[in-house]
Write an enzyme that holds these catalytic residues in place. Structure first.
Site, short mmCIF file in Angstrom:
data_model
loop_
_atom_site.label_atom_id
_atom_site.label_comp_id
_atom_site.label_asym_id
_atom_site.label_seq_id
_atom_site.Cartn_x
_atom_site.Cartn_y
_atom_site.Cartn_z
N HIS A 194 37.30 78.18 -50.14
CA HIS A 194 37.76 77.61 -51.43
C HIS A 194 38.37 76.23 -51.19
CE1 HIS A 194 37.52 81.68 -52.79
NE2 HIS A 194 38.63 82.07 -52.21
N GLU A 436 11.60 76.35 -49.97
CA GLU A 436 12.53 76.34 -48.84
C GLU A 436 12.22 77.44 -47.84
OE1 GLU A 436 16.57 76.93 -50.19
OE2 GLU A 436 15.95 78.24 -51.82
N ASP A 460 17.18 74.90 -45.85
CA ASP A 460 16.64 76.20 -45.44
C ASP A 460 15.24 76.06 -44.85
OD1 ASP A 460 18.63 78.14 -45.84
OD2 ASP A 460 18.44 77.85 -48.01
N CYS A 507 15.93 68.56 -52.71
CA CYS A 507 17.37 68.66 -52.95
C CYS A 507 18.14 69.06 -51.68
CB CYS A 507 17.67 69.62 -54.09
SG CYS A 507 17.02 71.27 -53.80
C1 PEP Z 1 18.32 73.87 -49.31
O1 PEP Z 1 18.16 74.96 -48.76
O2 PEP Z 1 17.84 72.80 -48.88
C2 PEP Z 1 19.14 73.75 -50.52
C3 PEP Z 1 19.23 72.64 -51.20
O3 PEP Z 1 19.81 74.85 -50.92
P1 PEP Z 1 21.18 75.36 -50.25
O4 PEP Z 1 21.69 74.29 -49.33
O5 PEP Z 1 22.06 75.64 -51.40
O6 PEP Z 1 20.71 76.58 -49.53
MG MG Z 2 18.61 76.84 -49.75
#
Ligand code: PEP
Ligand code: MG
Length: 593
Positions: A194, A436, A460, A507
């Site tokens: 947190h 991913e 991922d 992302c």
């Molecule tokens: C990713 O896996 O690249 C992603 C953007 O999701 P997270 O980092 O939330 O797993």
């Molecule tokens: Mg991810």
């Protein structure tokens, strides 16, 4: 002159700051045991009860303040603290031991609370492990009330300080006034605690997990907190300060330059227009998205809703948060990712079991497709918030076409119920899949037929493709975004999307790496979504280069066979195309010791 000393921890909130130490508290209060007479036991019990009542009052007070300052979501965290105070088995054990051992209540209390928190801190399940810090936090408050000692109140600080503590409770972080607390460092903690999340939203440089920093510093010492590299330097020497000062001046003047392009589009010199958006975790992140010149939100991670609470978030809670974000970024878009708990994500009380391989376990969409109550409540809220027309839905952890088809069926069902109720939502809301998982990348052509867009989750995708745990430091050297296998996969996903007439974004963290921007641009990526702070640099790169050159670079790197060659070549090209940016990076690296 005291010697400079560097302590290494985990970087959780970027920025570099120099200041005077303020020790909030160290690991333990030393309590000396002493025997009491049997006749004094009721007196000790009465003191204990008073301390519990006083602590409860304190926590409720903080909860109220935080709810007003930061919203109900943040305040919910304190429900877990209140529950510790009411824990029957804990209280009974304390009373039993008091009767039996006949020692001062402070001593008994500390023994029992330490035992409880130790047991919790050794549990494998991260959610339960986090309860250990709730127990410690509440324990300290009760103890301080028993001892008549008041914990330092961060909201009353009169001068700028860097707070050093064993751990910071959410109440401490929330009570921090940005003007006076200019940075912090703690002995324990991780990126997903947190505290780390709050530090990032307060934009205070912070380093956690420093093991025993509280033992090495004292009030009034001078320290430098480097929230980029995850280090704390005690008594920094003139030379170090000079280097950091140079870096600060350089960054400041560079930022002024970047500020000028804040409201300009992410467009290459030869006219290729890219969407450059930001990743967020909560509505409070939006001002930073806007200040850094992002075009909306490319990834809204919604896991935060489920953490630090004992019940499930209601549809209304989801809806209010999504609506707030949709309104604030309007007319830009917001891509809301359905819940992706599991793996290293913030854990909640949800019945996700303790698994051998949580990263490959019952998480994200797998969980949602079974727990329809959880999934449908979130989908309803997202759809309702889509009525302005700028909301998109994205499914995480898709491993193949069957999951997308099933998720879409559920979404259809939810839409039909909304139609029946005459609840408005955007009928043509776009639906996307995160790519991913390697099997999704390899079958992207099939998946593309069922969605409106892809967003490549490289965090991922890299971990699963290269078999490298993304949170294990020991294998971090293998975590290579420029591995030719990764670049091949990314290129094939982009082509699969375009051949099927859909757009494709990214992302994962790779989207915020300026050295990768040209390659990704050249491969044809349509959207980049990254942390707000990375937006200006990525935009600067995009605006400084030609799409044609980026394409040539993306093509050229396919001839290399090692991650190092690709990285080296990409940096060389970037150096030529955007010299001032690379100059920054190189200078930064020079004194990274
Ligand atoms: C990713 O896996 O690249 C992603 C953007 O999701 P997270 O980092 O939330 O797993
Ligand atoms: Mg991810």
């Amino acid at each position: 002159m005291a010697k400079e000393k560097t302590y290494r921890g985990v970087a959780v909130s970027p920025g570099v700051i120099l200041g005077k130490v303020f020790i909030l508290d160290s690991q333990e209060d030393t309590i000396v045991p002493h025997s009491i007479e049997t006749s004094k036991i009721p007196y000790e019990i009465a003191r204990f009860e008073e301390a519990l009542i006083a602590t409860r009052r304190e926590i409720l007070n903080i909860q109220k303040q935080i709810s007003q300052k930061m919203g109900v979501d943040h305040a919910e965290i304190f429900n877990a603290h209140l529950m510790v105070l009411e824990d029957r088995s804990l209280i009974e054990e304390i009373l039993k031991r008091l009767e039996k051992e006949k020692k001062n209540i402070e001593y008994i209390f500390q023994q029992v609370i330490t035992k409880y928190s130790d047991v919790f801190s050794q549990i494998k399940d991260e959610y339960l492990r986090e309860r250990a810090s709730d127990i410690r936090d509440v324990g300290k408050r009760v103890l301080h009330n028993l001892l008549g000692k008041k914990k330092e109140d961060l909201s009353k600080l009169k001068e700028e300080v860097i707070v050093i503590a064993y751990d910071l409770s959410p109440s401490d972080t929330a009570a921090m006034h940005k003007e006076n607390v200019i940075g912090f460092a703690t002995d324990i903690g991780s990126r997903t605690s947190h505290t780390a999340i709050m530090a990032r939203s307060l934009e205070i440089p912070a380093v956690v997990g420093l093991h025993d920093i509280t033992k090495h510093v004292k009030n009034g010492d001078t320290v430098l907190v480097d929230g980029h590299r995850g280090i704390v330097i005690l008594n920094p020497e003139k030379k170090t300060l000079g280097l950091y000062q140079e870096e600060r001046t350089r960054i400041a003047s560079f930022l002024v330059k970047l500020e000028k392009i804040r409201d300009l589009p992410a467009e290459t010199k030869d006219g290729r227009r890219i969407t450059l958006s930001a990743n967020i975790e909560m509505p409070e992140d939006i001002p930073s998205v806007i200040n850094h010149g992002a075009e909306g939100v490319g990834l809204y991670r919604t896991e935060f809703f489920y953490m630090g609470r004992e019940d499930l978030p209601t549809e209304e809670e989801h809806y209010e948060a999504y609506m707030e974000v949709a309104e604030k970024v309007y007319p830009n878009d917001v891509i809301i990712r359905t819940m992706d708990l599991g793996g290293d994500k913030y854990l909640s009380h949800l019945d996700i079991p303790n698994e051998m391989n949580p990263f490959m376990g019952w998480r994200g969409i797998r969980y949602c497709l079974e727990r329809l109550d959880v999934f449908e409540a979130q989908l309803r809220a997202i759809l309702r918030a889509s009525r302005l027309g700028n909301v998109k839905i994205m499914y995480p952890m898709i491993s193949g076409v069957v999951e997308v088809i099933r998720a879409n069926e559920i979404l259809e069902g939810v839409k039909q119920r909304l139609d029946k109720e005459k609840t408005p939502y955007s009928k043509d809301i776009e639906v996307g899949a995160m790519i991913e998982v390697p099997s999704a990348a390899l079958t992207a052509r099939d998946i593309a037929k069922h969605v409106d867009f892809f967003s490549i989750g490289t965090n991922d995708l890299i971990q699963y493709s290269l078999a490298v745990d993304r949170v294990n430091e020991k294998v971090a050297y293998l975590y290579e975004p420029t591995h030719p296998g990764i670049l091949n996969l990314i290129k094939s996903v982009i082509d699969a999307a375009h051949d099927n007439g859909i757009w494709v974004g990214m992302c994962g963290e790779m989207a915020g790496e300026p050295a990768m921007t040209m390659i990704l641009l050249g491969m044809g990526l349509d959207e980049f979504s990254t942390s707000s702070a990375s937006i200006p640099e990525v935009k600067h790169v995009i605006r400084s280069v030609n799409y044609e050159d980026a394409k040539a670079l993306a093509d050229k790197v396919t001839s290399f066979t090692t991650p190092g060659e690709i990285k080296g070549y990409a940096e060389k090209v970037l150096c030529k195309s955007v010299p001032e940016l690379m100059e920054q990076k190189n200078k930064k690296l020079k004194h990274r010791r």
